[in-house]
Design an enzyme around this catalytic site. Structure first.
Site, mmCIF file in Angstrom:
data_model
loop_
_atom_site.group_PDB
_atom_site.id
_atom_site.type_symbol
_atom_site.label_atom_id
_atom_site.label_comp_id
_atom_site.label_asym_id
_atom_site.label_seq_id
_atom_site.Cartn_x
_atom_site.Cartn_y
_atom_site.Cartn_z
ATOM 1 N N TYR A 138 0.813 -1.066 0.102
ATOM 2 C CA TYR A 138 -0.074 -0.018 -0.026
ATOM 3 C C TYR A 138 0.683 0.947 -0.032
ATOM 4 O O TYR A 138 1.003 2.014 0.903
ATOM 5 C CB TYR A 138 -0.890 -0.050 1.136
ATOM 6 C CG TYR A 138 -2.006 -1.243 1.041
ATOM 7 C CD1 TYR A 138 -2.590 -1.649 0.029
ATOM 8 C CD2 TYR A 138 -2.645 -1.567 2.271
ATOM 9 C CE1 TYR A 138 -3.185 -2.747 -0.226
ATOM 10 C CE2 TYR A 138 -3.696 -2.670 2.293
ATOM 11 C CZ TYR A 138 -3.898 -2.902 1.187
ATOM 12 O OH TYR A 138 -4.800 -4.094 1.051
HETATM 13 C C1 FAD Z 1 -7.258 -2.341 -6.920
HETATM 14 C C2 FAD Z 1 -6.517 -2.814 -5.939
HETATM 15 C C3 FAD Z 1 -6.709 -3.917 -5.212
HETATM 16 C C4 FAD Z 1 -5.650 -4.601 -4.328
HETATM 17 N N1 FAD Z 1 -5.748 -5.524 -3.425
HETATM 18 C C5 FAD Z 1 -4.701 -6.098 -2.664
HETATM 19 C C6 FAD Z 1 -5.197 -7.040 -2.011
HETATM 20 O O1 FAD Z 1 -6.095 -7.645 -1.848
HETATM 21 N N2 FAD Z 1 -3.914 -7.699 -1.238
HETATM 22 C C7 FAD Z 1 -2.820 -7.053 -1.422
HETATM 23 O O2 FAD Z 1 -1.812 -7.585 -0.610
HETATM 24 N N3 FAD Z 1 -2.449 -6.155 -2.050
HETATM 25 C C8 FAD Z 1 -3.445 -5.375 -2.834
HETATM 26 N N4 FAD Z 1 -3.330 -4.125 -3.633
HETATM 27 C C9 FAD Z 1 -1.851 -3.745 -3.736
HETATM 28 C C10 FAD Z 1 -0.896 -4.711 -4.610
HETATM 29 O O3 FAD Z 1 -0.577 -5.815 -3.941
HETATM 30 C C11 FAD Z 1 0.360 -3.696 -4.913
HETATM 31 O O4 FAD Z 1 -0.014 -2.709 -5.412
HETATM 32 C C12 FAD Z 1 1.207 -4.366 -5.894
HETATM 33 O O5 FAD Z 1 2.598 -3.891 -5.625
HETATM 34 C C13 FAD Z 1 0.767 -4.348 -7.409
HETATM 35 O O6 FAD Z 1 1.535 -5.234 -8.133
HETATM 36 P P1 FAD Z 1 1.501 -4.928 -9.523
HETATM 37 O O7 FAD Z 1 2.615 -5.833 -10.315
HETATM 38 O O8 FAD Z 1 0.032 -4.910 -10.055
HETATM 39 O O9 FAD Z 1 2.043 -3.303 -9.418
HETATM 40 P P2 FAD Z 1 3.293 -2.561 -10.209
HETATM 41 O O10 FAD Z 1 2.834 -1.181 -10.329
HETATM 42 O O11 FAD Z 1 3.376 -2.999 -11.665
HETATM 43 O O12 FAD Z 1 4.490 -2.832 -9.328
HETATM 44 C C14 FAD Z 1 4.386 -2.138 -7.914
HETATM 45 C C15 FAD Z 1 5.930 -2.268 -7.590
HETATM 46 O O13 FAD Z 1 6.653 -3.475 -7.771
HETATM 47 C C16 FAD Z 1 7.727 -3.197 -8.976
HETATM 48 N N5 FAD Z 1 7.605 -4.562 -9.697
HETATM 49 C C17 FAD Z 1 6.443 -5.013 -10.526
HETATM 50 N N6 FAD Z 1 6.847 -6.046 -11.333
HETATM 51 C C18 FAD Z 1 8.193 -6.185 -10.912
HETATM 52 C C19 FAD Z 1 9.100 -7.175 -11.521
HETATM 53 N N7 FAD Z 1 8.599 -8.249 -12.338
HETATM 54 N N8 FAD Z 1 10.199 -7.156 -10.753
HETATM 55 C C20 FAD Z 1 10.785 -6.249 -9.863
HETATM 56 N N9 FAD Z 1 10.055 -5.172 -9.521
HETATM 57 C C21 FAD Z 1 8.623 -5.278 -10.124
HETATM 58 C C22 FAD Z 1 7.425 -1.918 -9.439
HETATM 59 O O14 FAD Z 1 8.321 -1.344 -10.095
HETATM 60 C C23 FAD Z 1 6.701 -1.342 -8.491
HETATM 61 O O15 FAD Z 1 7.773 -0.626 -7.656
HETATM 62 C C24 FAD Z 1 -4.063 -3.734 -4.519
HETATM 63 C C25 FAD Z 1 -4.015 -2.793 -5.384
HETATM 64 C C26 FAD Z 1 -5.144 -2.151 -6.264
HETATM 65 C C27 FAD Z 1 -4.823 -1.108 -6.780
#
Ligand code: FAD
Ligand code: NAG
Ligand code: NAG
Ligand code: NAG
Ligand code: NAG
Ligand code: NAG
Ligand code: NAG
Ligand code: NAG
Length: 544
Positions: free
Chosen positions: A475
């Site tokens: 978060y």
């Molecule tokens: C609508 C919504 C619902 C959510 N529900 C939950 C939930 O139920 N439980 C929970 O725990 N969290 C929840 N989250 C939070 C979510 O876990 C985080 O936002 C998570 O980091 C998202 O991962 P992403 O790959 O989609 O995001 P991105 O924005 O792609 O990445 C997030 C971070 O990780 C890094 N990153 C991404 N991919 C890689 C990779 N392959 N290698 C290295 N670094 C990388 C990015 O650079 C960035 O710093 C929710 C978020 C939203 C917006």
């Protein structure tokens, strides 16, 4: 947009620095040329490179922006690379260093502060959207999941092979496994099984030197760091191997709501004393929102108790009557279904919707502006603390706001604080997420809504954890501290670092020092290396 303006100041400084050497257009061209000439490319890279002149640039950029706050801002990447295989990731990492560009890695794009696609410096997005293969091995209860896959895709693929296997990750199907697993990742099976990161058994990562490493070759310390410490500080995660968990063929869900007039405060009073102690097969969240009272029509606060029980309704009702009679749960409020149907139910899909809706990566909330914050609670919040919170919901800015309590306990109490970087285990009874959505454009509106949530956070200080006031890394919240981009001292980063990771922050910095001592992989909240350079670390792209 306080932090954005500081990014822009920094961007201006960088632009000046570069104007002595090369214009940024030159560096883009040289970077792209470097990619095209990179040796050992296996698939043609031209299909993976989107420059500003490609018509695909905007659609590829925008499709994974999940927060309108970052949809139309001026800090855009020089180039987007959507790798088709590992060699494209390796080429991007090497060429970006050679040509003075930062990298932001994006999987699902859900980062609350847009850090996977916004940077105040010249940068490249490495967007893993095409690397999303999933192989489920039912016999061994494992799966390999590429980092660009979503949790919805993962749940769907598991359900295609088994009704009695599941995975303990989040609720929102389009969340990417790249960010989610590396930051922890929790959902309605956390009390039974812990976090997604607790079930990672192997991983593939490309490091700053372009080497593809797995659990054996990356070293125990790096394998520890990427299971809760965030991936972005350490390299680019290509894929995870995960251990699946057993789920019963029938589970039970319910959502019951009680307004203040229906004794919501008393019920939350009791919830705080039992929700972390229930049988670990029950996870019951309490989600507070503003509604109009069905009786008086006046605004009131409604507490929604949203639950998953890993078992049948016949077992659930007597358990609830015994420990939580105040809720008054009745059988008619409960629904039995398969585990995969419970995933759809929690995501808000109608009963009977085909499960392949989980493959849809588009979500409508991406069209709204959004800000969130988090807290951890060790002792129940007293009733007067709750009563002081309710008036915030009557303010204009709270029309689409929520405050959500998620219980800990169960398996979370059994895992030590240092087992993974995710330190919030035994001793915490629940965590809080504060969130606010809005539709009005412009800085003035953004300021008002952000102020609302910051005031709520300030109000809550006496009731939540202190030293540190803990927060959940997934978060992401830049209000709790930011690195001075590139020039990060350990002590500056430790302000937010101890909140996210407790004492694990020190070890994360040691891992960072070993695997990326020149701090190439960095952002506003990346782990700094411990090498001190007059209190500051020289970014790797600044010439000596
Ligand atoms: C609508 C919504 C619902 C959510 N529900 C939950 C939930 O139920 N439980 C929970 O725990 N969290 C929840 N989250 C939070 C979510 O876990 C985080 O936002 C998570 O980091 C998202 O991962 P992403 O790959 O989609 O995001 P991105 O924005 O792609 O990445 C997030 C971070 O990780 C890094 N990153 C991404 N991919 C890689 C990779 N392959 N290698 C290295 N670094 C990388 C990015 O650079 C960035 O710093 C929710 C978020 C939203 C917006
Ligand atoms: C972008 O444009 C270049 C030059 O026209 C082309 O070679 C490349 O294939 C395009 N990229 C994509 C993803 O279509
Ligand atoms: C994005 O910004 C441009 C230029 O500032 C503006 O013309 C356009 O309407 C904006 N788009 C959205 C969706 O806000
Ligand atoms: C299960 O794991 C074993 C040992 O790793 C492996 O040999 C076997 O092929 C796996 N089963 C399947 C169905 O892949
Ligand atoms: C609220 O609590 C009071 C006192 O305990 C009780 O009399 C009343 O029935 C409750 N109201 C509801 C709607 O449960
Ligand atoms: C939780 O409930 C299940 C089924 O009702 C039971 O098998 C299990 O032992 C219970 N666990 C605890 C910790 O009481
Ligand atoms: C609640 O009532 C207000 C004022 O009548 C109205 O504007 C608003 O749309 C209502 N909200 C909901 C969720 O029905
Ligand atoms: C995906 O979901 C979005 C948002 O709900 C919807 O508009 C779109 O039609 C869906 N796409 C498909 C292919 O179902």
């Amino acid at each position: 947009m306080k932090y954005l303006s500081s990014y822009f100041t920094f961007a201006t400084a960088v632009a000046l620095l570069f104007s002595f050497n090369l214009s940024s257009a030159d560096s883009d061209e040289k970077f792209v040329e470097c990619l095209y000439n990179y040796p050992h490319i296996t698939n043609s890279i031209s299909n993976a490179v989107h420059t500003r002149t490609n018509s695909s640039y905007s659609s590829v950029l925008d499709v994974s922006i999940q927060n309108r706050r970052f949809l139309n801002i001026t800090s855009k990447p020089q180039v987007i690379v959507t790798p088709l295989d590992v060699s494209h990731i390796q080429a991007t990492i090497i060429c970006a260093q050679r040509h003075g560009l930062q990298i932001r890695t994006r999987s699902g794009g859900h980062d609350y502060e847009g850090l996977s696609y916004v940077a105040g410096v010249p940068f490249v997005i490495l967007d893993l959207i095409t690397l999303r293969g999933i192989e489920v091995d039912v016999e061994n209860s494992t799966a390999w999941v590429e980092a660009g896959a979503t949790i919805g895709e993962l749940y769907y693929r598991i359900s295609q092979k088994s009704r009695t296997l599941g995975f303990p990750a989040g609720e929102c199907p389009p969340v990417g496994v790249g960010g989610h697993f590396s930051g922890g990742g929790y959902g309605y099976m956390m009390r039974k099984y812990g976090l997604a990161a607790d079930h990672v058994i192997d991983a593939k990562i490309v490091d700053v030197n372009g080497n593809l490493l797995d659990k054996e070759t990356m070293g125990e310390d790096l394998f520890w760091a990427i299971r809760g410490g965030g991936g972005a500080s350490f390299g680019v995660i290509v894929a995870w191997k995960i251990k699946l968990v057993p789920v019963p063929s029938t589970v039970t869900v319910f959502q019951v709501a009680r307004t203040l007039e229906e004794n919501a405060t008393e019920i939350i009073h009791k919830w705080q004393r039992v929700a972390n102690k229930f049988n670990e097969s029950i996870t019951m969240k309490a989600n507070m929102v503003r509604v109009n009272s069905s009786k008086s029509g006046n605004p009131t606060v409604e507490a929604q108790f949203i639950s998953l029980y890993l078992g049948r309704v016949d077992e659930l009702i007597p358990m609830m009557q015994k420990i939580f009679p105040e809720l008054g749960l009745v059988r008619e409020e409960c629904t039995e279904m398969s585990w995969i149907e419970s995933i759809l139910w929690k995501a808000g899909f109608a009963n009977g919707e085909p499960t392949d809706v989980l493959l849809n990566r588009t979500q409508l909330i991406g069209l709204l502006f959004f800000k969130a914050k988090s807290d951890y609670v060790r002792d129940p919040i007293p009733d007067d603390g709750l009563e002081g919170l309710w008036p915030f919901f009557y303010e204009d800015e709270a029309k689409d706001a929520y405050i959500q309590f998620t219980p800990y306990g169960g398996r979370m109490d059994e895992i030590s604080e240092s087992e993974t970087p995710f330190a919030h285990r035994s001793g915490y009874i629940f965590h809080i997420q504060y969130g606010v959505y809005w539709e009005e454009k412009g800085d003035e509106a953004a300021q008002r809504y952000m102020n609302w949530i910051r005031r709520v956070y300030k109000y809550m200080k006496p009731y939540v954890s202190e030293s540190p006031r803990a927060a959940y890394m997934n978060y992401r919240d830049l209000d709790i501290g930011v690195n001075n981009n590139g020039y990060t001292s350990f002590s500056q980063a430790s302000i937010w670092g101890f909140k996210y990771f407790g004492n694990n922050f020190n070890r994360l910095a040691q891992v960072k020092t070993r695997v990326d001592p020149r701090n190439f992989f960095r952002n506003e909240q990346s782990i700094p290396p411990l090498i001190s350079n007059g209190g500051a670390n020289r970014p790797s792209w600044v010439p000596l």
